[in-house]
Design a protein around this motif. Sequence first.
Motif, mmCIF file in Angstrom:
data_model
loop_
_atom_site.group_PDB
_atom_site.id
_atom_site.type_symbol
_atom_site.label_atom_id
_atom_site.label_comp_id
_atom_site.label_asym_id
_atom_site.label_seq_id
_atom_site.Cartn_x
_atom_site.Cartn_y
_atom_site.Cartn_z
ATOM 1 N N CYS A 369 0.845 -1.187 0.000
ATOM 2 C CA CYS A 369 0.000 0.000 0.000
ATOM 3 C C CYS A 369 0.880 1.236 0.000
ATOM 4 C CB CYS A 369 -0.913 0.021 1.228
ATOM 5 S SG CYS A 369 0.008 0.296 2.769
ATOM 6 N N ALA A 370 0.250 2.395 -0.160
ATOM 7 C CA ALA A 370 0.926 3.686 -0.061
ATOM 8 C C ALA A 370 0.242 4.507 1.016
ATOM 9 C CB ALA A 370 0.895 4.421 -1.397
ATOM 10 N N ALA A 371 1.029 5.320 1.731
ATOM 11 C CA ALA A 371 0.481 6.117 2.834
ATOM 12 C C ALA A 371 1.165 7.473 2.877
ATOM 13 C CB ALA A 371 0.689 5.389 4.166
ATOM 14 N N THR A 372 0.418 8.478 3.302
ATOM 15 C CA THR A 372 0.965 9.817 3.480
ATOM 16 C C THR A 372 0.225 10.506 4.609
ATOM 17 O OG1 THR A 372 1.602 11.852 2.312
ATOM 18 C CG2 THR A 372 -0.589 10.971 1.857
ATOM 19 N N GLY A 373 0.757 11.653 5.064
ATOM 20 C CA GLY A 373 0.079 12.442 6.082
ATOM 21 C C GLY A 373 0.627 12.287 7.478
ATOM 22 N N SER A 374 1.695 11.500 7.659
ATOM 23 C CA SER A 374 2.233 11.274 9.001
ATOM 24 C C SER A 374 3.743 11.115 8.897
ATOM 25 C CB SER A 374 1.613 10.018 9.627
ATOM 26 O OG SER A 374 2.088 9.814 10.941
ATOM 27 N N THR A 375 4.432 11.267 10.018
ATOM 28 C CA THR A 375 5.867 10.992 10.055
ATOM 29 C C THR A 375 6.173 9.663 10.722
ATOM 30 O OG1 THR A 375 6.097 12.209 12.133
ATOM 31 C CG2 THR A 375 6.452 13.440 10.085
ATOM 32 N N ARG A 376 5.136 9.002 11.275
ATOM 33 C CA ARG A 376 5.325 7.701 11.920
ATOM 34 C C ARG A 376 4.188 6.776 11.519
ATOM 35 N NH1 ARG A 376 9.012 7.720 16.179
ATOM 36 N NH2 ARG A 376 9.851 9.798 16.641
ATOM 37 N N TYR A 377 4.545 5.582 11.136
ATOM 38 C CA TYR A 377 3.549 4.589 10.747
ATOM 39 C C TYR A 377 3.839 3.295 11.503
ATOM 40 C CZ TYR A 377 2.611 7.796 6.904
ATOM 41 O OH TYR A 377 2.299 8.903 6.153
ATOM 42 N N GLN A 378 2.852 2.885 12.318
ATOM 43 C CA GLN A 378 2.973 1.608 13.009
ATOM 44 C C GLN A 378 2.578 0.526 11.999
ATOM 45 O OE1 GLN A 378 3.661 4.531 14.868
ATOM 46 N NE2 GLN A 378 1.428 4.548 14.801
ATOM 47 N N THR A 379 3.564 -0.193 11.502
ATOM 48 C CA THR A 379 3.352 -1.171 10.438
ATOM 49 C C THR A 379 3.337 -2.550 11.071
ATOM 50 O OG1 THR A 379 4.485 0.305 8.901
ATOM 51 C CG2 THR A 379 4.206 -1.984 8.227
ATOM 52 N N ASP A 466 -2.678 5.961 -7.753
ATOM 53 C CA ASP A 466 -3.287 7.254 -8.092
ATOM 54 C C ASP A 466 -2.862 8.231 -6.998
ATOM 55 O OD1 ASP A 466 -4.936 9.407 -8.425
ATOM 56 O OD2 ASP A 466 -6.779 8.339 -7.956
ATOM 57 N N ARG A 467 -2.157 9.307 -7.345
ATOM 58 C CA ARG A 467 -1.569 10.165 -6.322
ATOM 59 C C ARG A 467 -2.613 10.922 -5.519
ATOM 60 N NH1 ARG A 467 2.606 11.646 -10.100
ATOM 61 N NH2 ARG A 467 2.019 13.838 -10.065
ATOM 62 N N SER A 468 -3.858 11.020 -6.011
ATOM 63 C CA SER A 468 -4.873 11.719 -5.228
ATOM 64 C C SER A 468 -5.513 10.805 -4.194
ATOM 65 C CB SER A 468 -5.955 12.279 -6.156
ATOM 66 O OG SER A 468 -6.603 11.222 -6.850
ATOM 67 N N GLY A 469 -5.551 9.494 -4.469
ATOM 68 C CA GLY A 469 -6.197 8.583 -3.538
ATOM 69 C C GLY A 469 -5.309 7.494 -3.000
ATOM 70 N N LEU A 470 -4.140 7.308 -3.620
ATOM 71 C CA LEU A 470 -3.149 6.323 -3.192
ATOM 72 C C LEU A 470 -3.698 4.906 -3.166
ATOM 73 C CD1 LEU A 470 -1.262 8.197 -0.336
ATOM 74 C CD2 LEU A 470 -0.694 8.057 -2.750
ATOM 75 N N LYS A 471 -4.623 4.613 -4.078
ATOM 76 C CA LYS A 471 -5.135 3.251 -4.169
ATOM 77 C C LYS A 471 -4.378 2.503 -5.260
ATOM 78 C CE LYS A 471 -8.294 3.766 -1.021
ATOM 79 N NZ LYS A 471 -8.153 3.088 0.286
ATOM 80 N N ASN A 472 -3.959 1.283 -4.960
ATOM 81 C CA ASN A 472 -3.254 0.468 -5.940
ATOM 82 C C ASN A 472 -4.235 -0.063 -6.977
ATOM 83 O OD1 ASN A 472 -1.490 -1.277 -7.326
ATOM 84 N ND2 ASN A 472 -1.862 -2.923 -5.852
ATOM 85 N N GLY A 473 -3.913 0.179 -8.256
ATOM 86 C CA GLY A 473 -4.812 -0.258 -9.315
ATOM 87 C C GLY A 473 -4.328 -1.467 -10.078
ATOM 88 N N CYS A 474 -3.286 -2.174 -9.595
ATOM 89 C CA CYS A 474 -2.746 -3.326 -10.321
ATOM 90 C C CYS A 474 -3.331 -4.625 -9.768
ATOM 91 C CB CYS A 474 -1.226 -3.359 -10.220
ATOM 92 S SG CYS A 474 -0.405 -2.004 -11.071
ATOM 93 N N PRO A 499 -2.434 12.138 -12.413
ATOM 94 C CA PRO A 499 -1.070 11.605 -12.398
ATOM 95 C C PRO A 499 -0.944 10.437 -11.431
ATOM 96 C CG PRO A 499 -1.066 13.995 -12.234
ATOM 97 C CD PRO A 499 -2.479 13.568 -12.047
ATOM 98 N N SER A 500 -0.027 9.534 -11.740
ATOM 99 C CA SER A 500 0.131 8.345 -10.913
ATOM 100 C C SER A 500 1.601 7.978 -10.804
ATOM 101 C CB SER A 500 -0.661 7.168 -11.507
ATOM 102 O OG SER A 500 -0.199 6.882 -12.822
ATOM 103 N N THR A 501 1.889 7.095 -9.868
ATOM 104 C CA THR A 501 3.245 6.586 -9.661
ATOM 105 C C THR A 501 3.207 5.069 -9.761
ATOM 106 O OG1 THR A 501 3.840 8.436 -8.222
ATOM 107 C CG2 THR A 501 5.183 6.451 -8.066
ATOM 108 N N LEU A 502 4.064 4.533 -10.603
ATOM 109 C CA LEU A 502 4.184 3.085 -10.766
ATOM 110 C C LEU A 502 5.408 2.609 -10.000
ATOM 111 C CD1 LEU A 502 3.258 0.438 -12.237
ATOM 112 C CD2 LEU A 502 4.942 1.019 -13.985
ATOM 113 N N VAL A 503 5.213 1.629 -9.123
ATOM 114 C CA VAL A 503 6.309 1.025 -8.368
ATOM 115 C C VAL A 503 6.445 -0.423 -8.836
ATOM 116 C CG1 VAL A 503 7.185 0.394 -6.088
ATOM 117 C CG2 VAL A 503 5.875 2.494 -6.381
ATOM 118 N N ILE A 504 7.671 -0.819 -9.165
ATOM 119 C CA ILE A 504 7.961 -2.206 -9.531
ATOM 120 C C ILE A 504 8.895 -2.756 -8.467
ATOM 121 C CG2 ILE A 504 8.870 -3.772 -11.276
ATOM 122 C CD1 ILE A 504 6.491 -2.286 -12.295
#
Length: 891
Positions: A369-379, A466-474, A499-504
């Motif tokens: 997944c992708a996440a934004t809006g914080s400096t700490r993420y409990q994964t 999708d950079r506006s929603g950060l949902k993976n479309g693959c 616009p979107s970002t593709l991560v491989i």
Amino acid sequence: MNDPWRTVPRPPRPLRRPGAGRSHRPRPGRYDLQGIDAQGESSGIGVHALDGSTVCADGKDCALSASTPYTLLTDRAVRILDRAATAGCENGVALARDHKGTFTAPGEVDCLNLPLPQGSQIAVLSDYAAEITVVDAKGAAFCSSGMRDGTCVLGGTAPYRALVSQRDPSEEGNDYRFVVHRTDVPSACRTFLPGDFSAKPVRMRVKNDADVFADCLSIPADGHSAQELVQIQRVSGNPHAEVSILDASGKQICSIITSLGTFTTCSLTPKVAHTVLVQGRNVPAEFALTRLDVTATARGCVPTPAVAVGGPSTGGVSSAPGSFLCHQVTTADAGDTLHLNVRDTQGSTRLMAFDANGTDVCDYFAAGCAATGSTRYQTLLQVPEGKTAAPAYRLDALRIGTAAGPAPECVPVPNVSYGFGPLTATLDEKKTAVCAVLPTAAGDRFALKFTPAGSFEQSPTPWLYDRSGLKNGCYGSWSSEGQNYQCQLPDASPKVSRPSTLVIGLPEKPAQASTAVRVEAKCDQYVCGPDERTVGSVGPSTVGQGKINMTLTGSALREDAAVELSSGSFRARSTTVSVAPDRRSMTVALDLTKAPLGPLSAYVSAHGATYAKGTVTVVAPIRSTTAPTIKGTAVVGVTVAATTGVWSPAADSYTYQWQADGAAIAGATASAYALPPTFQGKKLSVVVTARKAGHPAVPAGSSAVLVQGVAPKATQPPAVSGAVRVGGKVTAVVGTWTPAPTSYAYQWRIDGAAIAGATGSSYVLPASALGKNLTVTVTAHRTGHLSGSSTSGSYKVTKGLAPKTTKAPAITGTAKVGHVLTAVPGTWTPAPTSYTYQWYANGQAIAGATRTTLKPTAAQRGKRITVKVTAHRTGHESGTATSSATGTVTA
């Protein structure tokens, strides 16, 4: 207890046939009318008015009036319960304490008074042996749902009663149990201690047995965070349990039903105590309850800084199935966007993540997944219960975006109209992923093709965010070509830029230590990206005869677009030279060698259609007959100039473009150019474009010259060491230079003239140099630089050393008057070029005796003869040596 509640009314007289009717006149109120068989099974009774209309279809909670007779249709014994009646009701129910009862007759209903005021909120937890209905003073029922989760609010009119009937008379045993909790006031349950993400987190034990079917826990007001994960795990026995968590006001915060899941996240009200109700079965079972802080204050998380795309993964040892591990992934700016993913060789580890406030940002069931809006993420990482844990896992935490936009490590793709790629890389655990920034639009859909193809587990894994929603479309897809991926963006109407970002990333189960990535994407629709398919202009409008290039503009241009120029029988169709990365222009080549002078009609074939684009005028070409050149030495810090060359016909004006290694230098468009230090080692050329009115502009380029660095300079001049004399060996001292040379060359000189062949670092002076001035010129070489020279001071060449004997002169012959004596010169070094002699008698020179021989006379009788030999060598001092004396000269 009296008959209205403890016993079934006596059966009516036998009916003539099944379904026959019977009339009944009740007092007004709410009733339950049930047919009861011999085993106590109940079934609804249809209640009808005298006109045949249905009053109640199943006889439950049926409102009846006193003035109207009703007809009941049944073939069973009838149980009519007045829900408002209080006769026979017991007062034995105490809050928060187990209540036990026993059914003594088939179809029995027990009535129990509840010590609760109006507006109370309650939970009724039972052992599932009984059906429990809560009614008010008028028989109105409450909470057909919510009895177990604690959200039942008592309305209507107090007092309240619980009507208890057997759930399944066919099961063995007539005992039942239940407990009533009031959930809108603080509970007296044992404390639910907090856990952490250590190897041995605190777990609360809940046990069921034949007499225990429920439990409750209390979370202290000052002992919890704002967001916690609550988990229930079966230790042994029956797996069924339900958990409900309520705040102090009775509001249900969250719940778990073990048949649907084993954990949930709860938003706990700050500084408020909470009650945890656990509903099980009255059969042997044991459960473990854990609560875990998932906010930034979570304890036991492994600190894990996010890394740039292309950075390494973080490894760890997998936990036992069902248990949670935690990595606290950190980044410097809350505007950063992180890609999170976990991999293991079993493909069994799941991931979910929470921001600093405990808000979930990664779905447990999503693969990355992708996440934004914080400096700490409990994964949180978990191997689900029932799955096999791999020995280890790898966690990817990659920074794919910043507050300013996509991460600089992500490759910008200029256009995706028909797809993109290939994207290539080699991935391993030190470089776990690559990413690309795509100018996509809503609804875009791409088919990804990996080379070589492989299974989903062993081929690289894509994520399209999708950079506006950060949902993976693959997602994975299957076709005749094998397993591949489809990646799609959310749709929108009208179509908008998205616009979107593709991560491989690395495969889930890599076949080897490194994975070669080569992926191409094909647009799976009419056109992808925000550009519509358009055709713009064709230029230039004036061209010369010959083979030329033209530019076609537009948007979403394809390689198969073509320009056609025609006039009369002449027709020329272009071939594609190149398409701009943004597909908004393309260069095409046409052969106009035989084109007539004048206007040609221009057409463009593109996007499945033909477009008329006016005319293009052909004129006689201007040609370069002598290529431009570069004047001056191409050395950094030096300004060189361009010559225009010779053109026919003569040009009106010229423009210039300097190039380094074949690429245009930004801003270098003057006729002269000062070479910066960074250009050392590059090949410099200049393109001159000639312009003449009525003719197309034509470029011509110079030959490339290598740009060199400045020559080394001597800060301390060369010198000569050794004896500067004939026969002496002298050596050049190179001196000190800046910048430091990589090698030197030498030239020895006499009176300023170079000595042929004297190019070594040392030189032996010949006799011809005697009395002349010696110098040496040192040339300093440095790779990529010009060479610098410096000459030493002048040194006068003096005579060489005199020859010396290595074997003394001698005299041969008989020392007797009249006999001949001969001088033997001996052996000398260096070798003389000539000798002279002087004979002596008893040490006195014999006048005129200067030849190699001597015939003693009577004057030398009785004397001893010696000879002194003088050795001569050109350019050297002369050396002398005297022989041993003969015996006395006899007569």
